[in-house]
Design a protein around this motif. Structure first.
Motif: not given
Length: 116
Positions: A20-27, A29-33, A103-106, A109-112
């Motif tokens: 939810t935290k990630a999705e609220k910021k446009g990220r 579930k796949t990125e969280v996983d 960091e994801l929610a902020k 980029v995934m690489e960082k």
């Protein structure tokens, strides 16, 4: 010394909050996983199995197939505490994950986030 309450909580009960935290910021579930799998070494199937089993946090990290050695590069403050200064290993792993989700929610980029 008594265990911290988070150790006995099921990982599955907190996981939706990460998503939810990630999705609220446009990220996603796949990125969280991806972050969780990168940190712990679980495959997607193993992660889903841990969620289904309602594994507690302590067991989730204790049974992690291969904690990523690059996690030591994770620095910063979570809940007012520097993650690199946390002495207790399980709590440090939990806070590493919290920091990566932050960091994801902020918008990092995934690489960082994955310390590449």
């Amino acid at each position: 010394m008594t265990k911290h309450k988070i150790y006995t909580m099921s990982f599955a009960s907190v996981y939706p909050h990460y998503v939810t935290k990630a999705e609220k910021k446009g990220r996603t579930k796949t990125e969280v996983d991806e972050i969780i799998c990168w940190l712990t070494g679980y495959s997607q199937e193993e992660l889903e199995s841990q969620l289904e089993k309602q594994t507690d946090f302590e067991t989730f990290f204790a049974e992690a197939p291969k904690l990523n050695p690059s996690r030591a590069l994770i620095k910063g403050v979570v809940c007012g505490v520097r993650v690199e200064d946390i002495e207790e290993p399980t709590m440090r792993e939990i806070r590493y994950l919290d920091k990566l989700i932050d960091e994801l929610a902020k918008g990092k980029v995934m690489e960082k986030i994955l310390r590449k």
